[in-house]
Design a protein around this motif. Structure first.
Motif, PDB file in Angstrom:
ATOM      1  N   LEU A 166       0.801  -1.221   0.000  1.00  0.00           N
ATOM      2  CA  LEU A 166       0.000   0.000   0.000  1.00  0.00           C
ATOM      3  C   LEU A 166       0.842   1.283   0.000  1.00  0.00           C
ATOM      4  CD1 LEU A 166      -2.963   0.805  -0.072  1.00  0.00           C
ATOM      5  CD2 LEU A 166      -2.959   0.760   2.406  1.00  0.00           C
ATOM      6  N   PRO A 167       1.885   1.403   0.819  1.00  0.00           N
ATOM      7  CA  PRO A 167       2.656   2.653   0.831  1.00  0.00           C
ATOM      8  C   PRO A 167       3.410   2.930  -0.476  1.00  0.00           C
ATOM      9  CG  PRO A 167       3.155   1.330   2.779  1.00  0.00           C
ATOM     10  CD  PRO A 167       2.326   0.489   1.872  1.00  0.00           C
ATOM     11  N   LEU A 168       3.535   1.937  -1.338  1.00  0.00           N
ATOM     12  CA  LEU A 168       4.262   2.108  -2.593  1.00  0.00           C
ATOM     13  C   LEU A 168       3.397   2.729  -3.686  1.00  0.00           C
ATOM     14  CD1 LEU A 168       5.932  -1.426  -2.623  1.00  0.00           C
ATOM     15  CD2 LEU A 168       6.875   0.717  -1.714  1.00  0.00           C
ATOM     16  N   LEU A 169       2.099   2.854  -3.436  1.00  0.00           N
ATOM     17  CA  LEU A 169       1.152   3.299  -4.457  1.00  0.00           C
ATOM     18  C   LEU A 169       0.767   4.761  -4.262  1.00  0.00           C
ATOM     19  CD1 LEU A 169      -1.168   0.184  -4.363  1.00  0.00           C
ATOM     20  CD2 LEU A 169       0.563   0.713  -6.076  1.00  0.00           C
ATOM     21  N   ASN A 170       0.139   5.326  -5.291  1.00  0.00           N
ATOM     22  CA  ASN A 170      -0.402   6.679  -5.229  1.00  0.00           C
ATOM     23  C   ASN A 170      -1.922   6.589  -5.306  1.00  0.00           C
ATOM     24  OD1 ASN A 170      -1.201   9.310  -5.556  1.00  0.00           O
ATOM     25  ND2 ASN A 170       0.368   9.805  -7.065  1.00  0.00           N
ATOM     26  N   PRO A 171      -2.595   6.396  -4.162  1.00  0.00           N
ATOM     27  CA  PRO A 171      -4.041   6.201  -4.172  1.00  0.00           C
ATOM     28  C   PRO A 171      -4.820   7.383  -4.762  1.00  0.00           C
ATOM     29  CG  PRO A 171      -3.137   5.655  -2.021  1.00  0.00           C
ATOM     30  CD  PRO A 171      -2.039   6.268  -2.830  1.00  0.00           C
ATOM     31  N   ALA A 172      -4.300   8.603  -4.639  1.00  0.00           N
ATOM     32  CA  ALA A 172      -5.016   9.771  -5.152  1.00  0.00           C
ATOM     33  C   ALA A 172      -5.165   9.703  -6.673  1.00  0.00           C
ATOM     34  CB  ALA A 172      -4.296  11.049  -4.740  1.00  0.00           C
ATOM     35  N   THR A 173      -4.115   9.306  -7.372  1.00  0.00           N
ATOM     36  CA  THR A 173      -4.171   9.183  -8.826  1.00  0.00           C
ATOM     37  C   THR A 173      -5.187   8.127  -9.222  1.00  0.00           C
ATOM     38  OG1 THR A 173      -1.862   9.838  -9.012  1.00  0.00           O
ATOM     39  CG2 THR A 173      -2.811   8.681 -10.892  1.00  0.00           C
ATOM     40  N   LEU A 174      -5.190   7.019  -8.511  1.00  0.00           N
ATOM     41  CA  LEU A 174      -6.143   5.946  -8.795  1.00  0.00           C
ATOM     42  C   LEU A 174      -7.571   6.398  -8.494  1.00  0.00           C
ATOM     43  CD1 LEU A 174      -3.846   3.238  -7.312  1.00  0.00           C
ATOM     44  CD2 LEU A 174      -4.701   3.174  -9.648  1.00  0.00           C
ATOM     45  N   ALA A 175      -7.754   7.099  -7.390  1.00  0.00           N
ATOM     46  CA  ALA A 175      -9.088   7.572  -7.006  1.00  0.00           C
ATOM     47  C   ALA A 175      -9.640   8.552  -8.041  1.00  0.00           C
ATOM     48  CB  ALA A 175      -9.047   8.222  -5.625  1.00  0.00           C
ATOM     49  N   ASP A 176      -8.762   9.349  -8.649  1.00  0.00           N
ATOM     50  CA  ASP A 176      -9.201  10.296  -9.689  1.00  0.00           C
ATOM     51  C   ASP A 176      -9.862   9.575 -10.858  1.00  0.00           C
ATOM     52  OD1 ASP A 176      -8.329  12.469  -8.252  1.00  0.00           O
ATOM     53  OD2 ASP A 176      -6.466  12.718  -9.386  1.00  0.00           O
ATOM     54  N   LEU A 177      -9.487   8.324 -11.081  1.00  0.00           N
ATOM     55  CA  LEU A 177     -10.078   7.540 -12.170  1.00  0.00           C
ATOM     56  C   LEU A 177     -11.133   6.557 -11.664  1.00  0.00           C
ATOM     57  CD1 LEU A 177      -6.931   6.940 -14.381  1.00  0.00           C
ATOM     58  CD2 LEU A 177      -8.865   8.438 -14.845  1.00  0.00           C
ATOM     59  N   GLY A 178     -11.548   6.722 -10.403  1.00  0.00           N
ATOM     60  CA  GLY A 178     -12.622   5.895  -9.868  1.00  0.00           C
ATOM     61  C   GLY A 178     -12.190   4.546  -9.339  1.00  0.00           C
ATOM     62  N   VAL A 179     -10.913   4.410  -8.989  1.00  0.00           N
ATOM     63  CA  VAL A 179     -10.400   3.137  -8.476  1.00  0.00           C
ATOM     64  C   VAL A 179     -10.301   3.209  -6.954  1.00  0.00           C
ATOM     65  CG1 VAL A 179      -8.475   1.507  -8.477  1.00  0.00           C
ATOM     66  CG2 VAL A 179      -9.078   2.736 -10.581  1.00  0.00           C
ATOM     67  N   ALA A 180     -10.945   2.271  -6.275  1.00  0.00           N
ATOM     68  CA  ALA A 180     -10.813   2.162  -4.823  1.00  0.00           C
ATOM     69  C   ALA A 180      -9.597   1.289  -4.524  1.00  0.00           C
ATOM     70  CB  ALA A 180     -12.063   1.543  -4.225  1.00  0.00           C
ATOM     71  N   VAL A 181      -8.689   1.797  -3.722  1.00  0.00           N
ATOM     72  CA  VAL A 181      -7.502   1.037  -3.324  1.00  0.00           C
ATOM     73  C   VAL A 181      -7.774   0.458  -1.943  1.00  0.00           C
ATOM     74  CG1 VAL A 181      -5.035   1.129  -2.841  1.00  0.00           C
ATOM     75  CG2 VAL A 181      -6.001   2.558  -4.654  1.00  0.00           C
ATOM     76  N   VAL A 182      -7.650  -0.861  -1.846  1.00  0.00           N
ATOM     77  CA  VAL A 182      -7.949  -1.554  -0.595  1.00  0.00           C
ATOM     78  C   VAL A 182      -6.774  -2.437  -0.223  1.00  0.00           C
ATOM     79  CG1 VAL A 182      -9.512  -3.153   0.569  1.00  0.00           C
ATOM     80  CG2 VAL A 182     -10.404  -1.591  -1.173  1.00  0.00           C
ATOM     81  N   GLY A 183      -6.226  -2.197   0.958  1.00  0.00           N
ATOM     82  CA  GLY A 183      -5.170  -3.057   1.488  1.00  0.00           C
ATOM     83  C   GLY A 183      -5.775  -4.062   2.450  1.00  0.00           C
ATOM     84  N   PHE A 184      -5.177  -5.236   2.513  1.00  0.00           N
ATOM     85  CA  PHE A 184      -5.642  -6.266   3.439  1.00  0.00           C
ATOM     86  C   PHE A 184      -4.643  -6.410   4.573  1.00  0.00           C
ATOM     87  CE2 PHE A 184      -7.555  -7.838  -0.584  1.00  0.00           C
ATOM     88  CZ  PHE A 184      -8.878  -7.667  -0.210  1.00  0.00           C
ATOM     89  N   GLY A 185      -5.134  -6.316   5.800  1.00  0.00           N
ATOM     90  CA  GLY A 185      -4.277  -6.463   6.967  1.00  0.00           C
ATOM     91  C   GLY A 185      -5.030  -7.105   8.114  1.00  0.00           C
ATOM     92  N   ARG A 186      -4.357  -7.221   9.227  1.00  0.00           N
ATOM     93  CA  ARG A 186      -4.986  -7.826  10.405  1.00  0.00           C
ATOM     94  C   ARG A 186      -5.943  -6.856  11.094  1.00  0.00           C
ATOM     95  NH1 ARG A 186       0.059 -10.169  10.252  1.00  0.00           N
ATOM     96  NH2 ARG A 186       0.015 -12.433  10.223  1.00  0.00           N
ATOM     97  N   ARG A 187      -5.621  -5.535  10.987  1.00  0.00           N
ATOM     98  CA  ARG A 187      -6.465  -4.508  11.613  1.00  0.00           C
ATOM     99  C   ARG A 187      -6.817  -3.440  10.589  1.00  0.00           C
ATOM    100  NH1 ARG A 187      -3.311  -2.152  16.393  1.00  0.00           N
ATOM    101  NH2 ARG A 187      -2.018  -1.736  14.604  1.00  0.00           N
ATOM    102  N   ALA A 188      -7.974  -2.840  10.759  1.00  0.00           N
ATOM    103  CA  ALA A 188      -8.418  -1.776   9.861  1.00  0.00           C
ATOM    104  C   ALA A 188      -7.767  -0.457  10.261  1.00  0.00           C
ATOM    105  CB  ALA A 188      -9.930  -1.648   9.906  1.00  0.00           C
TER     106      ALA A 188
END
Length: 103
Positions: free
Chosen positions: A27-49
């Motif tokens: 997750l920290p390697l990505l740019n979620p804002a750029t993805l969100a601008d195109l309607g992409v939800a970025v979801v990471g999977f972990g033990r805690r939310a």
């Protein structure tokens, strides 16, 4: 799955549009804002939310990603996998290229 506020199916938490599902470590390697601008939800999977990470208490999505040798999977709105691979940035790039408006 839980995002810390609600518990439910991944589609209910992440929405039904394009999704980039990633390991918590990628997750920290990505740019979620750029993805969100195109309607992409970025979801990471972990033990805690926390933040963009949803709690995956039984580890099923994390085991699935590990089993296919991926740190990221791009999923279309119809729930078909568009791309997957060990490099989350490469998978995100493939999705961004497909969604970018043509000139």
């Amino acid at each position: 799955m839980s995002d810390g506020r609600r518990t439910g199916l991944l589609d209910e938490i992440a929405g039904g549009d394009y999704r980039l599902l990633v390991t918590e470590q990628a997750l920290p390697l990505l740019n979620p804002a750029t993805l969100a601008d195109l309607g992409v939800a970025v979801v990471g999977f972990g033990r805690r939310a926390t933040g963009a990470v949803v709690a995956d208490p039984d580890g099923t999505p994390r085991r699935w990603l590990a089993g296919i040798g991926a740190t990221a999977v791009a999923v279309r709105p119809d729930s078909y996998v568009y791309a997957a691979g060990p490099d989350a940035n490469e998978v995100a790039s493939q999705l961004l290229t497909a969604l970018a408006p043509s000139a």
